[in-house]
Structure formats: C-alpha cells, structure tokens
Design a protein around this motif. Structure first.
Motif, mmCIF file in Angstrom:
data_model
loop_
_atom_site.group_PDB
_atom_site.id
_atom_site.type_symbol
_atom_site.label_atom_id
_atom_site.label_comp_id
_atom_site.label_asym_id
_atom_site.label_seq_id
_atom_site.Cartn_x
_atom_site.Cartn_y
_atom_site.Cartn_z
ATOM 1 N N ARG A 20 -35.301 9.363 106.318
ATOM 2 C CA ARG A 20 -35.999 10.585 106.226
ATOM 3 C C ARG A 20 -35.190 11.727 106.505
ATOM 4 O O ARG A 20 -34.681 11.903 107.637
ATOM 5 N N PRO A 21 -34.828 12.290 105.258
ATOM 6 C CA PRO A 21 -33.877 13.550 105.507
ATOM 7 C C PRO A 21 -34.504 14.721 106.404
ATOM 8 O O PRO A 21 -35.666 14.665 106.629
ATOM 9 N N PHE A 22 -33.648 15.205 106.925
ATOM 10 C CA PHE A 22 -34.148 16.558 107.762
ATOM 11 C C PHE A 22 -33.881 17.682 107.026
ATOM 12 O O PHE A 22 -32.692 18.055 106.629
ATOM 13 N N ARG A 23 -34.821 18.546 106.759
ATOM 14 C CA ARG A 23 -34.457 19.896 105.917
ATOM 15 C C ARG A 23 -34.667 21.050 106.939
ATOM 16 O O ARG A 23 -36.028 21.046 107.426
ATOM 17 N N ILE A 24 -34.028 21.981 106.617
ATOM 18 C CA ILE A 24 -34.302 23.279 107.079
ATOM 19 C C ILE A 24 -34.486 24.293 106.128
ATOM 20 O O ILE A 24 -33.369 24.485 105.448
ATOM 21 N N ASP A 25 -35.602 25.285 106.334
ATOM 22 C CA ASP A 25 -35.547 26.351 105.341
ATOM 23 C C ASP A 25 -35.528 27.463 106.037
ATOM 24 O O ASP A 25 -36.217 27.908 107.123
ATOM 25 N N ALA A 26 -34.433 28.268 105.608
ATOM 26 C CA ALA A 26 -34.224 29.463 106.461
ATOM 27 C C ALA A 26 -34.270 30.760 105.634
ATOM 28 O O ALA A 26 -33.323 31.566 105.640
ATOM 29 N N GLY A 27 -35.035 30.862 104.690
ATOM 30 C CA GLY A 27 -35.167 31.955 103.731
ATOM 31 C C GLY A 27 -34.207 31.717 102.739
ATOM 32 O O GLY A 27 -34.375 31.226 101.829
ATOM 33 N N ASP A 28 -33.226 32.487 102.933
ATOM 34 C CA ASP A 28 -32.208 32.568 101.808
ATOM 35 C C ASP A 28 -31.217 31.259 101.606
ATOM 36 O O ASP A 28 -30.683 30.938 100.581
ATOM 37 N N GLY A 29 -31.232 30.493 102.546
ATOM 38 C CA GLY A 29 -30.575 29.030 102.651
ATOM 39 C C GLY A 29 -31.348 28.072 102.917
ATOM 40 O O GLY A 29 -32.149 28.045 103.862
ATOM 41 N N GLN A 30 -31.129 26.981 102.097
ATOM 42 C CA GLN A 30 -31.484 25.534 102.710
ATOM 43 C C GLN A 30 -30.553 24.618 103.280
ATOM 44 O O GLN A 30 -29.611 24.583 102.718
ATOM 45 N N VAL A 31 -31.007 23.848 104.041
ATOM 46 C CA VAL A 31 -29.954 22.673 104.602
ATOM 47 C C VAL A 31 -30.530 21.475 104.436
ATOM 48 O O VAL A 31 -31.779 21.455 104.939
ATOM 49 N N GLU A 32 -29.776 20.489 104.257
ATOM 50 C CA GLU A 32 -30.472 19.036 104.006
ATOM 51 C C GLU A 32 -29.341 17.941 104.752
ATOM 52 O O GLU A 32 -28.028 18.133 104.642
ATOM 53 N N VAL A 33 -29.847 17.319 105.876
ATOM 54 C CA VAL A 33 -28.630 16.582 106.469
ATOM 55 C C VAL A 33 -29.524 15.069 106.901
ATOM 56 O O VAL A 33 -30.941 14.952 106.502
ATOM 57 N N LEU A 34 -28.901 14.125 107.097
ATOM 58 C CA LEU A 34 -29.402 12.751 107.596
ATOM 59 C C LEU A 34 -29.173 12.810 109.112
ATOM 60 O O LEU A 34 -29.881 12.072 109.498
ATOM 61 N N GLY A 35 -28.171 13.268 109.581
ATOM 62 C CA GLY A 35 -27.956 12.913 110.981
ATOM 63 C C GLY A 35 -26.566 13.703 111.539
ATOM 64 O O GLY A 35 -25.471 13.336 111.112
ATOM 65 N N THR A 36 -26.606 14.642 112.079
ATOM 66 C CA THR A 36 -25.341 15.587 112.447
ATOM 67 C C THR A 36 -25.635 16.788 113.282
ATOM 68 O O THR A 36 -26.769 16.664 113.829
ATOM 69 N N SER A 37 -24.758 17.424 113.709
ATOM 70 C CA SER A 37 -24.946 18.346 114.601
ATOM 71 C C SER A 37 -24.343 19.753 113.956
ATOM 72 O O SER A 37 -22.985 19.660 113.439
ATOM 73 N N PHE A 38 -25.043 20.838 114.234
ATOM 74 C CA PHE A 38 -24.836 22.004 113.455
ATOM 75 C C PHE A 38 -25.504 23.167 113.851
ATOM 76 O O PHE A 38 -26.591 23.006 114.567
ATOM 77 N N GLY A 39 -25.325 24.417 113.830
ATOM 78 C CA GLY A 39 -25.944 25.629 113.922
ATOM 79 C C GLY A 39 -26.438 26.342 112.818
ATOM 80 O O GLY A 39 -25.649 26.561 111.891
ATOM 81 N N VAL A 40 -27.481 26.963 112.748
ATOM 82 C CA VAL A 40 -27.958 27.724 111.728
ATOM 83 C C VAL A 40 -28.553 29.151 112.460
ATOM 84 O O VAL A 40 -29.555 29.186 113.285
ATOM 85 N N GLU A 41 -28.090 30.132 111.757
ATOM 86 C CA GLU A 41 -28.470 31.258 112.030
ATOM 87 C C GLU A 41 -29.009 32.147 110.959
ATOM 88 O O GLU A 41 -28.553 32.209 109.771
ATOM 89 N N ARG A 42 -30.409 32.700 111.087
ATOM 90 C CA ARG A 42 -30.923 33.475 110.142
ATOM 91 C C ARG A 42 -30.816 34.953 110.498
ATOM 92 O O ARG A 42 -31.095 35.406 111.398
ATOM 93 N N ARG A 43 -30.083 35.692 109.419
ATOM 94 C CA ARG A 43 -29.675 37.142 109.661
ATOM 95 C C ARG A 43 -30.711 37.865 108.629
ATOM 96 O O ARG A 43 -31.326 37.345 107.650
ATOM 97 N N GLU A 44 -30.577 39.354 108.799
ATOM 98 C CA GLU A 44 -31.185 39.998 108.104
ATOM 99 C C GLU A 44 -30.945 39.595 106.401
ATOM 100 O O GLU A 44 -31.733 39.648 105.367
#
Lengths: 189, 336
Positions: B181-205
């Motif tokens: 089950r992939p983990f997907r993050i949609d943050a507008g201008d950027g998309q992130v896909e991972v399987l299992g990990t640690s990271f930070g995501v910041e959405r800016r203007e």
C-alpha cells in the motif's frame, strides 16, 4: 469521582493495551505471563490515577511498566544479563508518540469486524445477534432454540475473546511503528 | 509496593469479569452510558466482587469497554427488510416482537457478508492545527504524522493505497512500511510517494519542499509545463514547483535542523534576520518586525525555542546591538 477514573481508563489506557503487551513481551518473557503483567500494570495505573488523572497517560504507562519490571528483577535477584541489557537499551521516549491515537470510525469498524471474525462460529453468531441486531439474551436464546444460560456463556466467552483480539490488533500496529523507528536510528548513524 | 514474589494471575479475574458482564447483560442492566457505581448498586454481589480488588475493576472495565465498542457494529445492520428464513421453531403467531427481531437477525447475517466483500471508498478525515500549534497524529497503519503550525490535511486510506492531501502548512511523516500500500502525498505543486520512511513536507505559496531523514522518497511536480520526478535519499531536500524540480544534497544535519520544529525549536545557520523573523511569525501571535533592509540582511545562527520570541529579541538586543521596540502585538528590530 471514581467515574472519571473509569472513563479515563477506558478511553486512554485500554487503547494502549497492544503497545503495552508488546513492550512487556520484549522485556519480560521470563517466568510470567504477559497478561498477568498487564493486569498488574493496569491496576497500578488505575490506583495512581485515583489520586489525580495524569497528563500523559502513555508516559505514565511506560514508567509504570518499567517500575514493575525493576521490582520483579529485584525480587528475582538472579536475572540473565541479556534481560537487563535489553531493558537498559530501550528508548522509551521513542514510543511516547504524544497524544492519544486517533482512529477513524471506519478503522474502528474494520478492527471490530476483524476481531469478530476470530470468534468461534456459535459464539460469533450470538455476539452478532446480541450486539449488531440488538436482540436481548432472552430473544437470542429463543431465536436459536437454546437455553438462556447457554447464551450467557457464549456472551461471556465472546467478550473475552473480543477483548483479546482487539488488544492483538493493537499489537500489530505497535510492531509496525517499532520497526520503522529502529530502521530510522540505524540510518542516522 | 507489596513484597509478593508472584503476580496475581489474570486468567481467573478475566474469566470472572466476563461472566459478570454476561450476567448483567442478561438482565438488561448494561446500557451504553452505565457507570460502574450505579451498576454496583443494582447488584450487591457484583458490588462486592468489583470493589474487592483494583484488578477486578480494571478487568471489568476492559470487558465493558469491549462490549460497548462492539455495539458500534450495529451500523452493519440494515438494507433489506424481507426475511428469507427464520431460526424460530415455534408457531409464528406466538410473539410478534420476537418474530420481528428474528427477521432482523437473518437480514443482518446477509448484509455482513455483503459488507465484507465490497471494497468501500474511504471517507477522508481532516486534521488541522491552529497558528502556533503542533499536533501528533497516530494513524491506524502505524504511521505517525506531526502537523506543524497552521496546517490542514486530509487522510484517506483504502486497501490499495494511503493518501494524504496537504492543503497548507507543513507535516513530518513517519510512514510505517507497507509494500502493498503506497503512501501518497498530494501537496499541490508536488506529489510524494513512499513505501515507508521519514521525511518532512512543507507546502508554500510557491512550491513544495521535501526534506528526507530516512528511506527513499519519490518526488514529482505537477500542473506544469515541465514535469519531472526524482528520487530523494536521506539528507536530500527537494523543491517542487510548476517550473520543475530542484534537489539539494544538504546532508542529514541540515535536514535534522530543518525538522527541529517537531521539538518546538528553530535552528538558524547564517540565516538572514528577515527569514528568521518570518519563521518565528509562523508560530507566534506577537510578530517580529524588521524595520529596515540593512537590519534584515544581518545573518544569525543558533537554536531557539519557537514560542519565545521575547528571548530572541533580547538576544538580538544584547548580542547584535539592535534596537528593540515592544508594543502590544509586535516587536520591532532596527539598527541603532
């Protein structure tokens, strides 16, 4: 007054059961049943909370478990070095993930259904009629053509097995988190 | 603390607690809002057992909580109203109420099976933080999300994937591994896909920043003329914007300091004062204002508690020789 402690116990302590059992399993497999340890930790937590509810339940739970294990090590006098080493190296703070788990209604439902499916067929049917259909025990007995004491016995067995199954589902979740944490540490080095 | 060398066995206590629950339930005494002390008043024998020992009480609470939780399964009931078959062995006329109940029971069993085989569209859950708040959320799959100040996300999990939408703000993800089950993050201008990990995501203007501390992260940008994707490893920071992707190998130390907000701290390293002030202003209601460009260009370093803007101002006064003017809602820094 005791009511607030009861509510606290059900809402904040019980959902941590899986995590606690996993912790106890890792640190004390030696001579005691995990469920006996868990019972003791729960009792101590409840007594402590009767003098005032803690701000961080998870942290209190881990420190209570640690104290219990230390007590047991002292009483036992002879302990394998491995047990002590392993215990010392345990980083409890990594498990204090902060506020209480947020579980959505849907996740809760999935967990409950999974737990229900682990029950023996007859017990499951009776729990189903009593809890899902809302039949009384008497109506359940009549519907199935069995005696009321029989239904009562299945209810008793059902709730026990459900409690264990729900705890175990929590264990799986804890294991996953632990795995990812450990991986994290080794990468950082 | 007692000096027994043995622990009390849980087995008989749990058995007794379950028996009590079943017995009280048989007599219709258990309501969702029952409290133990009222239950104890109903049955003296139960009261004696319950109050004899804390272990009895916690064991009963465990059963009672389970039993109450199981009632949530009632949502599985529903659908059809026509019974196909009944369990009843008595004449149908006997009791109307009982027959109606049995009808429901039969329907219930069929709808349970339907429920089990039908994959459902997940209902997204929304999590938010106010200005200055940081909040940790433990997801059911074992993933842990830390929401920074002024953040809004939704979480939707299905059997196939784990989806998070980041509408604004910043989140640290500690994703539990699940290769199915992939983990997907949609943050507008950027998309992130991972399987299992640690990271930070910041959405800016303008754009999305991703800082990776553990594992491998797929970052891609969207909605742009130039579409690209890149793999980020630990120590890398990626920026996704409509114009493309920029990836920096900043090192784990930088990533770690970038993620210090999780502990309520900010770290600056040759950071212009304007940027530092902007960071503080994300968390505090008292705003730091830089009076002039020359002051804003002064570079500072160090680690500061995120919510103590006054301490930072004092430091600027003493350490940098700046002039500090306090008013009710803001602190102004200027060169003397």
């Amino acid at each position: 007054m005791s009511n607030a402690v009861d509510d606290w116990f059900m809402q904040e302590v019980l959902p941590l059961e899986g995590e606690l059992e996993r912790f106890l399993q890792r640190h004390w497999s030696d001579g005691f049943e995990v469920r006996d340890l868990r019972q003791e930790v729960f009792s101590r937590l409840y007594k402590a909370a009767s003098n005032g509810l803690p701000r961080n339940t998870r942290a209190l739970m881990y420190s209570t478990a640690r104290h219990l294990i230390i007590d047991l090590i002292r009483r036992k006098r002879v302990v394998s070095i491995e047990t002590v080493m392993d215990f010392e190296s345990w980083d409890v703070s990594s498990d204090e993930a902060g506020p209480f788990d947020t579980v959505s209604a849907r996740q809760e439902l999935t967990m409950l259904r999974t737990a229900l499916e682990t029950l023996p067929r007859r017990t499951r049917d009776i729990v189903h009629m009593r809890r899902i259909q809302g039949l009384s025990q008497r109506e359940t007995a009549r519907a199935l053509g069995v005696s009321e004491p029989t239904v009562e016995r299945h209810v008793s067995q059902g709730v026990r097995l459900l409690a264990d199954a729900l705890g175990r589902l929590g264990v799986d979740r804890g294991q996953q988190r632990l795995k990812s944490k450990r991986k994290g540490r080794s990468h950082e080095r | 603390m007692n000096a027994e060398s043995r622990l009390a066995s849980a087995e008989p206590v749990e058995q007794a607690a379950a028996n009590w629950l079943a017995q009280l339930d048989r007599h219709g005494l258990l309501a969702a809002d029952s409290d133990l002390d009222r239950l104890a008043e109903e049955d003296r024998e139960f009261a004696n057992w319950l109050n004899k020992n804390t272990a009895h009480r916690v064991a009963f609470l465990r059963m009672f909580s389970t039993w109450r939780r199981a009632e949530r399964l009632t949502v599985l009931r529903g659908g059809e109203t026509t019974p196909r078959r009944t369990f009843i062995r008595r004449p149908v006329v006997q009791a109307l109420a009982a027959a109606a109940c049995v009808a429901m029971a039969v329907v219930g069993f069929t709808s349970l099976e339907v429920f089990g085989s039908r994959p459902e569209a997940p209902a997204p859950l929304r999590y938010q933080t106010a200005h200055g708040d940081i909040r940790t959320i433990n997801l059911k799959d074992g993933s842990v999300l830390t929401l920074n100040t002024d953040t809004s996300i939704t979480v939707a999990f299905s059997e196939q994937e784990r989806q998070v939408d980041l509408f604004k703000g910043e989140v640290f993800f500690d994703v539990a591994p699940d290769s199915d089950r992939p983990f997907r993050i949609d943050a507008g201008d950027g998309q992130v896909e991972v399987l299992g990990t640690s990271f930070g995501v910041e959405r800016r203007e303008a754009g999305v920043e991703v800082a990776v501390s553990v594992g491998t992260v797929w970052l891609s940008n969207t909605g742009a003329a130039k579409q690209s994707a890149s793999v980020l490893k630990p120590g890398m920071i990626g920026y996704a914007s409509p114009d493309g992707l920029i990836v920096e190998s900043s090192g784990l130390e930088t990533v770690t300091s970038r993620l210090l907000w999780r502990d309520g701290r900010l770290r600056f390293d040759n950071t212009p004062l304007t940027e530092a002030a902007a960071e503080f202003n994300r968390y505090n209601s008292t705003r730091l204002v830089i009076a002039d460009e020359a002051t804003g260009a002064i570079e500072i370093g160090g680690t500061f508690p995120v919510d103590n803007v006054e301490a930072f101002a004092r430091l600027a006064e003493d350490g940098l020789g700046l002039e500090v003017r306090y008013s009710s809602r803001q602190i102004e820094l200027s060169s003397k």
